[in-house]
Structures are given as C-alpha cells and as structure tokens.
Design a protein around this motif. Structure first.
Motif, PDB file in Angstrom:
ATOM      1  N   PHE A  20       0.819  -1.206   0.000  1.00 52.91           N
ATOM      2  CA  PHE A  20       0.000   0.000   0.000  1.00 52.91           C
ATOM      3  C   PHE A  20       0.858   1.263   0.000  1.00 52.91           C
ATOM      4  CE2 PHE A  20      -2.439  -3.319   2.236  1.00 52.91           C
ATOM      5  CZ  PHE A  20      -3.476  -3.441   1.329  1.00 52.91           C
ATOM      6  N   VAL A  21       0.453   2.258  -0.800  1.00 49.66           N
ATOM      7  CA  VAL A  21       1.180   3.523  -0.856  1.00 49.66           C
ATOM      8  C   VAL A  21       0.980   4.271   0.460  1.00 49.66           C
ATOM      9  CG1 VAL A  21      -0.670   4.859  -1.964  1.00 49.66           C
ATOM     10  CG2 VAL A  21       1.708   5.541  -2.293  1.00 49.66           C
ATOM     11  N   THR A  22       2.084   4.807   1.003  1.00 49.93           N
ATOM     12  CA  THR A  22       2.000   5.553   2.253  1.00 49.93           C
ATOM     13  C   THR A  22       2.361   7.021   2.081  1.00 49.93           C
ATOM     14  OG1 THR A  22       4.259   4.904   2.819  1.00 49.93           O
ATOM     15  CG2 THR A  22       2.467   3.542   3.691  1.00 49.93           C
ATOM     16  N   GLU A  23       3.194   7.323   1.083  1.00 50.56           N
ATOM     17  CA  GLU A  23       3.530   8.732   0.861  1.00 50.56           C
ATOM     18  C   GLU A  23       4.130   8.946  -0.518  1.00 50.56           C
ATOM     19  OE1 GLU A  23       6.983  10.523   2.908  1.00 50.56           O
ATOM     20  OE2 GLU A  23       7.315   8.520   3.725  1.00 50.56           O
ATOM     21  N   VAL A  24       4.162  10.216  -0.922  1.00 50.65           N
ATOM     22  CA  VAL A  24       4.805  10.654  -2.148  1.00 50.65           C
ATOM     23  C   VAL A  24       5.891  11.643  -1.738  1.00 50.65           C
ATOM     24  CG1 VAL A  24       4.528  11.924  -4.320  1.00 50.65           C
ATOM     25  CG2 VAL A  24       2.716  10.391  -3.529  1.00 50.65           C
ATOM     26  N   ASP A  25       7.114  11.416  -2.211  1.00 50.26           N
ATOM     27  CA  ASP A  25       8.216  12.329  -1.916  1.00 50.26           C
ATOM     28  C   ASP A  25       8.029  13.581  -2.773  1.00 50.26           C
ATOM     29  OD1 ASP A  25      10.546  13.747  -1.541  1.00 50.26           O
ATOM     30  OD2 ASP A  25      11.876  12.037  -1.899  1.00 50.26           O
ATOM     31  N   GLN A  26       7.497  14.633  -2.165  1.00 51.22           N
ATOM     32  CA  GLN A  26       7.181  15.842  -2.905  1.00 51.22           C
ATOM     33  C   GLN A  26       8.424  16.627  -3.323  1.00 51.22           C
ATOM     34  OE1 GLN A  26       4.242  17.900  -0.590  1.00 51.22           O
ATOM     35  NE2 GLN A  26       2.655  16.438  -1.170  1.00 51.22           N
ATOM     36  N   VAL A  38      -3.342   6.596 -13.410  1.00 49.55           N
ATOM     37  CA  VAL A  38      -3.361   5.132 -13.388  1.00 49.55           C
ATOM     38  C   VAL A  38      -4.059   4.560 -12.158  1.00 49.55           C
ATOM     39  CG1 VAL A  38      -1.158   4.703 -12.229  1.00 49.55           C
ATOM     40  CG2 VAL A  38      -1.936   3.132 -13.981  1.00 49.55           C
ATOM     41  N   CYS A  39      -4.222   5.345 -11.125  1.00 55.68           N
ATOM     42  CA  CYS A  39      -4.822   4.853  -9.876  1.00 55.68           C
ATOM     43  C   CYS A  39      -6.321   4.613 -10.060  1.00 55.68           C
ATOM     44  CB  CYS A  39      -4.597   5.851  -8.743  1.00 55.68           C
ATOM     45  SG  CYS A  39      -5.286   5.277  -7.170  1.00 55.68           S
ATOM     46  N   PRO A  40      -6.775   3.368  -9.810  1.00 61.38           N
ATOM     47  CA  PRO A  40      -8.198   3.073  -9.983  1.00 61.38           C
ATOM     48  C   PRO A  40      -9.066   3.511  -8.803  1.00 61.38           C
ATOM     49  CG  PRO A  40      -7.062   1.094  -9.297  1.00 61.38           C
ATOM     50  CD  PRO A  40      -6.003   2.165  -9.470  1.00 61.38           C
ATOM     51  N   ARG A  41      -8.453   4.028  -7.738  1.00 59.91           N
ATOM     52  CA  ARG A  41      -9.200   4.315  -6.510  1.00 59.91           C
ATOM     53  C   ARG A  41      -9.116   5.770  -6.047  1.00 59.91           C
ATOM     54  NH1 ARG A  41     -12.797   1.031  -4.695  1.00 59.91           N
ATOM     55  NH2 ARG A  41     -12.286   1.748  -2.634  1.00 59.91           N
ATOM     56  N   ASP A  42      -8.608   6.678  -6.870  1.00 59.23           N
ATOM     57  CA  ASP A  42      -8.526   8.102  -6.505  1.00 59.23           C
ATOM     58  C   ASP A  42      -7.777   8.331  -5.195  1.00 59.23           C
ATOM     59  OD1 ASP A  42      -9.918   8.923  -8.790  1.00 59.23           O
ATOM     60  OD2 ASP A  42     -11.841   8.594  -7.812  1.00 59.23           O
ATOM     61  N   VAL A  43      -6.623   7.706  -5.066  1.00 62.55           N
ATOM     62  CA  VAL A  43      -5.809   7.831  -3.851  1.00 62.55           C
ATOM     63  C   VAL A  43      -5.051   9.161  -3.834  1.00 62.55           C
ATOM     64  CG1 VAL A  43      -3.826   6.833  -2.623  1.00 62.55           C
ATOM     65  CG2 VAL A  43      -5.611   5.346  -3.530  1.00 62.55           C
ATOM     66  N   ALA A  82       0.553   0.208  -9.104  1.00 63.81           N
ATOM     67  CA  ALA A  82       0.593   0.769 -10.458  1.00 63.81           C
ATOM     68  C   ALA A  82       1.232   2.158 -10.446  1.00 63.81           C
ATOM     69  CB  ALA A  82      -0.811   0.832 -11.050  1.00 63.81           C
ATOM     70  N   CYS A  83       0.987   2.918  -9.392  1.00 69.54           N
ATOM     71  CA  CYS A  83       1.545   4.276  -9.289  1.00 69.54           C
ATOM     72  C   CYS A  83       3.069   4.245  -9.329  1.00 69.54           C
ATOM     73  CB  CYS A  83       1.048   4.963  -8.028  1.00 69.54           C
ATOM     74  SG  CYS A  83       1.333   4.040  -6.499  1.00 69.54           S
ATOM     75  N   ALA A  84       3.666   3.315  -8.636  1.00 72.71           N
ATOM     76  CA  ALA A  84       5.121   3.211  -8.594  1.00 72.71           C
ATOM     77  C   ALA A  84       5.688   2.779  -9.936  1.00 72.71           C
ATOM     78  CB  ALA A  84       5.553   2.238  -7.508  1.00 72.71           C
ATOM     79  N   ARG A  85       4.963   1.958 -10.652  1.00 74.92           N
ATOM     80  CA  ARG A  85       5.456   1.474 -11.942  1.00 74.92           C
ATOM     81  C   ARG A  85       5.460   2.562 -13.003  1.00 74.92           C
ATOM     82  NH1 ARG A  85       2.452  -2.974 -10.256  1.00 74.92           N
ATOM     83  NH2 ARG A  85       0.752  -2.564 -11.687  1.00 74.92           N
ATOM     84  N   VAL A  86       4.572   3.551 -12.914  1.00 75.39           N
ATOM     85  CA  VAL A  86       4.515   4.597 -13.936  1.00 75.39           C
ATOM     86  C   VAL A  86       5.274   5.862 -13.548  1.00 75.39           C
ATOM     87  CG1 VAL A  86       2.335   3.769 -14.886  1.00 75.39           C
ATOM     88  CG2 VAL A  86       2.321   5.569 -13.145  1.00 75.39           C
ATOM     89  N   CYS A  87       5.721   5.961 -12.307  1.00 70.54           N
ATOM     90  CA  CYS A  87       6.389   7.178 -11.834  1.00 70.54           C
ATOM     91  C   CYS A  87       7.804   7.287 -12.405  1.00 70.54           C
ATOM     92  CB  CYS A  87       6.451   7.187 -10.308  1.00 70.54           C
ATOM     93  SG  CYS A  87       7.228   8.684  -9.649  1.00 70.54           S
ATOM     94  N   PRO A  88       8.095   8.376 -13.142  1.00 71.63           N
ATOM     95  CA  PRO A  88       9.436   8.532 -13.709  1.00 71.63           C
ATOM     96  C   PRO A  88      10.485   8.960 -12.678  1.00 71.63           C
ATOM     97  CG  PRO A  88       8.109  10.441 -14.270  1.00 71.63           C
ATOM     98  CD  PRO A  88       7.196   9.460 -13.553  1.00 71.63           C
ATOM     99  N   LYS A  89      10.061   9.370 -11.491  1.00 68.78           N
ATOM    100  CA  LYS A  89      10.988   9.869 -10.468  1.00 68.78           C
ATOM    101  C   LYS A  89      11.061   8.983  -9.228  1.00 68.78           C
ATOM    102  CE  LYS A  89      12.363  13.587 -12.514  1.00 68.78           C
ATOM    103  NZ  LYS A  89      13.764  13.824 -12.799  1.00 68.78           N
ATOM    104  N   ASP A  90      10.382   7.844  -9.232  1.00 71.47           N
ATOM    105  CA  ASP A  90      10.410   6.902  -8.112  1.00 71.47           C
ATOM    106  C   ASP A  90      10.054   7.592  -6.788  1.00 71.47           C
ATOM    107  OD1 ASP A  90      10.719   4.371  -6.997  1.00 71.47           O
ATOM    108  OD2 ASP A  90      12.833   4.681  -6.581  1.00 71.47           O
ATOM    109  N   CYS A  91       8.937   8.290  -6.783  1.00 66.49           N
ATOM    110  CA  CYS A  91       8.532   9.119  -5.640  1.00 66.49           C
ATOM    111  C   CYS A  91       7.718   8.399  -4.587  1.00 66.49           C
ATOM    112  CB  CYS A  91       7.675  10.287  -6.140  1.00 66.49           C
ATOM    113  SG  CYS A  91       8.527  11.402  -7.233  1.00 66.49           S
ATOM    114  N   HIS A  92       7.203   7.233  -4.876  1.00 64.67           N
ATOM    115  CA  HIS A  92       6.225   6.583  -3.995  1.00 64.67           C
ATOM    116  C   HIS A  92       6.882   5.656  -2.991  1.00 64.67           C
ATOM    117  CE1 HIS A  92       4.126   7.818  -7.623  1.00 64.67           C
ATOM    118  NE2 HIS A  92       3.083   7.985  -6.835  1.00 64.67           N
ATOM    119  N   THR A  93       6.367   5.690  -1.768  1.00 65.52           N
ATOM    120  CA  THR A  93       6.773   4.764  -0.717  1.00 65.52           C
ATOM    121  C   THR A  93       5.599   3.834  -0.444  1.00 65.52           C
ATOM    122  OG1 THR A  93       8.209   6.416   0.282  1.00 65.52           O
ATOM    123  CG2 THR A  93       7.562   4.568   1.681  1.00 65.52           C
TER     124      THR A  93
END
Length: 100
Positions: A20-26, A38-43, A82-93
């Motif tokens: 599960f996604v816990t944060e985005v490195d802003q 790409v997120c099917p759940r509006d996270v 899916a969010c991590a797979r499409v992120c060009p900056k590897d921002c997701h934890t």
C-alpha cells in the motif's frame, strides 16, 4: 486484522502480497500526474508545493509554487503498485500488507 487476509496468489499461482502507498516524496515529484491517472481508486491529489530557491532544477520556473502529488485517500489504496510502476521519479513509498 490478520496479515494473512492480504496474502493472495496470481493467476499463475505465484504468491503475491499487496503493498500500500504511504507517501509521495514531494521534493522529487514533478507533478506529471501519471500516478493520478493510473490509480483506480482516486488515492492521489494535486497540491501546491513551494519551490526552494536553492534548487537549480527550477531556475526557469516563473511561479513560487508548483503542483505535486500527495496521498489524499490512503485508506482507498488496494496495493496494486501501479503508481510506482509509472512514476518517472520513483517518488512513492509503499508498505507491505504484513507490515501494517
């Protein structure tokens, strides 16, 4: 809730555990919106972030703020990553379901 509830198998029979996604490195997010799309759940949601004047990456940026992604509805995440797979900056934890 038991972590065993989250364990599953793929169609091919391989064990799989959601993460599960816990944060985005802003500080590295560029606000491209790929994870949002790409997120099917509006996270995710776009939020404003002030630009650090010392960051050379934004020298040509005219505004004092930029739009970046943020985790708005973490409880809606289904752990597909899916969010991590499409992120060009590897921002997701992400955190494995068993670690929650």
């Amino acid at each position: 809730m038991s972590a065993e509830k989250y364990k599953a198998i793929t169609r091919g029979g391989t064990p799989w555990e959601p993460e599960f996604v816990t944060e985005v490195d802003q500080s590295t997010c560029i606000g491209c919106g790929r994870c949002y799309k790409v997120c099917p759940r509006d996270v995710f949601n776009l939020v404003e972030r002030e630009i650090d004047e010392d960051d050379d990456m934004y020298d040509d940026y005219e505004d004092d703020v930029m739009m970046v992604m943020d985790v708005e509805n973490a409880d809606d995440c289904i752990g597909c990553s899916a969010c991590a797979r499409v992120c060009p900056k590897d921002c997701h934890t992400h955190v494995a379901a068993s670690a929650l």
